[in-house]
Design an enzyme around this catalytic site. Structure first.
Site, PDB file in Angstrom:
ATOM      1  N   GLU A 299       0.815  -1.213   0.000  1.00  0.00           N
ATOM      2  CA  GLU A 299       0.000   0.000   0.000  1.00  0.00           C
ATOM      3  C   GLU A 299       0.851   1.266   0.000  1.00  0.00           C
ATOM      4  O   GLU A 299       0.334   2.360  -0.134  1.00  0.00           O
ATOM      5  CB  GLU A 299      -0.922   0.014   1.232  1.00  0.00           C
ATOM      6  CG  GLU A 299      -1.948  -1.103   1.211  1.00  0.00           C
ATOM      7  CD  GLU A 299      -2.744  -1.187   2.504  1.00  0.00           C
ATOM      8  OE1 GLU A 299      -3.938  -1.492   2.425  1.00  0.00           O
ATOM      9  OE2 GLU A 299      -2.188  -0.958   3.584  1.00  0.00           O
TER      10      GLU A 299
ATOM     11  N   ASP B  59     -12.015  -4.705  -2.780  1.00  0.00           N
ATOM     12  CA  ASP B  59     -12.904  -5.880  -2.816  1.00  0.00           C
ATOM     13  C   ASP B  59     -14.272  -5.475  -2.293  1.00  0.00           C
ATOM     14  O   ASP B  59     -14.448  -4.367  -1.783  1.00  0.00           O
ATOM     15  CB  ASP B  59     -12.307  -7.002  -1.953  1.00  0.00           C
ATOM     16  CG  ASP B  59     -12.173  -6.583  -0.502  1.00  0.00           C
ATOM     17  OD1 ASP B  59     -13.150  -6.727   0.231  1.00  0.00           O
ATOM     18  OD2 ASP B  59     -11.091  -6.074  -0.109  1.00  0.00           O
TER      19      ASP B  59
HETATM   20  N1  ADE Z   1      -9.225  -4.310   3.763  1.00  0.00           N
HETATM   21  C1  ADE Z   1      -9.440  -4.531   2.473  1.00  0.00           C
HETATM   22  N2  ADE Z   1     -10.506  -5.335   2.279  1.00  0.00           N
HETATM   23  C2  ADE Z   1     -10.973  -5.614   3.520  1.00  0.00           C
HETATM   24  C3  ADE Z   1     -12.028  -6.403   4.003  1.00  0.00           C
HETATM   25  N3  ADE Z   1     -12.836  -7.060   3.156  1.00  0.00           N
HETATM   26  N4  ADE Z   1     -12.215  -6.485   5.340  1.00  0.00           N
HETATM   27  C4  ADE Z   1     -11.394  -5.811   6.181  1.00  0.00           C
HETATM   28  N5  ADE Z   1     -10.368  -5.068   5.788  1.00  0.00           N
HETATM   29  C5  ADE Z   1     -10.161  -4.967   4.464  1.00  0.00           C
END
Ligand code: ADE
Length: 235
Positions: free
Chosen positions: A12, A196
Site C-alpha cells: 500500500e 474488494d
Molecule cells: N481491507 C481490504 N478489504 C478488507 C475487508 N474485506 N475487510 C477488512 N479489511 C479490508
C-alpha cells in the site's frame, strides 16, 4: 507541518519511500520509520502492520516520538455500499469501530469516556486529500468502519451494514488511528482505495488488488496531496 503517513501493508506504500529526499530510517517497536522530505513536506512514513492495536501504537509513536503534527492513513478497504466499486476511493468523514460493544454499560459502538462512537476527521486535511484523490479516480466521502476482522463473507458485511446503514467501507485500522488522534489532539485523515466487496470473493480480490494497483493509488494521492499546487494549498 510534520506529516505522518501510515499504511497497513508494504504494497500500500511502495514507491513513497523511494520518493523521499534525504531519507533516514529508524527502527522502533518492530516498525521502520522513514523521515525526510516528501515533495517539500517534512514527512514520516511507516507501515502500521495490521489491525487496530498495531495502528493505534503506530499513530501514538508517530506523535510522541517523531513529533508529527498531522496524520494521513492510506490503504485499501472492502466496499460497504453498492455504489462504492472496486477501484473507487473513499475518503473518511468519520470512523467507527464496528466490533466495539461495551453494552449494556455504554451504547453499542461508543468508546467509553469519550462519549463518542464516531470520530470525525479533520475538515481541511480531508478536503485536501479528497482533492488529491479526485485527480486519480471516483471519490466518495463518508463513514468508514474498522474492526479486527477481515470481512470475507457476504453475511458479515450485511450484518455490519444493517447496524451502520451509511457505511461506505470496511477496513482494520482507521478508527483506531482516529481515536488516538482525537485523544492527542492531532488532525488526521483516512483515504482507502476499494480492493474488494467484503463478500465471499473478498480474499481473492484483495490479494489481486494489492499486488496490481494498491501502491500506484497511494503514491499518486500522496504526491498530489503534497504538491504545492494542489487546491486547498498547504495545511
Ligand atoms: N481491507 C481490504 N478489504 C478488507 C475487508 N474485506 N475487510 C477488512 N479489511 C479490508
Amino acid at each position: 507541518m510534520r506529516l505522518g503517513i501510515i499504511s497497513a501493508l508494504a504494497e500500500e506504500q511502495h514507491g513513497l519511500i523511494e520518493a523521499f529526499e534525504g531519507p533516514y530510517k529508524h527502527i522502533h517497536g518492530m516498525r521502520e520509520y522513514t523521515t525526510g522530505k516528501l515533495w517539500e513536506i517534512d514527512a514520516v512514513c511507516v507501515l502500521s502492520r495490521i489491525g487496530k492495536v498495531a495502528a493505534a501504537m503506530t499513530a501514538a509513536i508517530l506523535v510522541e516520538k517523531f513529533g508529527v503534527t498531522h496524520i494521513v492513513f492510506t490503504g485499501v478497504a472492502g466496499s460497504g455500499d453498492k455504489n462504492v466499486k472496486v477501484g473507487d476511493i473513499v475518503v473518511a468523514e468519520a470512523l467507527v469501530q464496528h466490533d466495539f460493544d461495551a453494552s449494556p454499560l455504554f451504547p453499542q459502538f461508543e468508546i467509553p469516556l469519550t462519549g463518542l462512537s464516531r470520530f470525525a476527521t479533520d475538515v481541511a486535511l480531508t478536503e485536501r486529500l479528497a482533492n488529491a484523490a479526485a485527480k486519480t479516480t471516483r471519490v466518495h466521502r463518508g463513514l468508514i468502519a474498522s474492526g479486527d476482522k477481515f470481512i470475507g463473507k457476504l453475511a458479515q458485511i450485511q450484518a455490519i451494514k444493517a447496524e451502520l446503514p451509511d457505511l461506505l467501507a470496511v477496513e482494520m485500522e482507521g478508527a483506531a488511528v482516529a481515536q488516538v488522534c482525537f485523544e492527542l489532539g492531532i488532525p488526521f485523515a483516512v483515504i482507502r482505495t476499494i480492493s474488494d466487496n467484503a463478500n465471499d470473493d473478498a480474499a481473492v480480490d484483495f490479494m489481486h488488488f494489492i499486488k496490481t494497483v494498491a501502491s500506484r493509488y497511494a503514491f499518486e494521492v500522496i504526491h498530489n496531496f503534497c504538491h504545492p499546487d494542489n487546491p486547498g494549498g498547504q495545511v
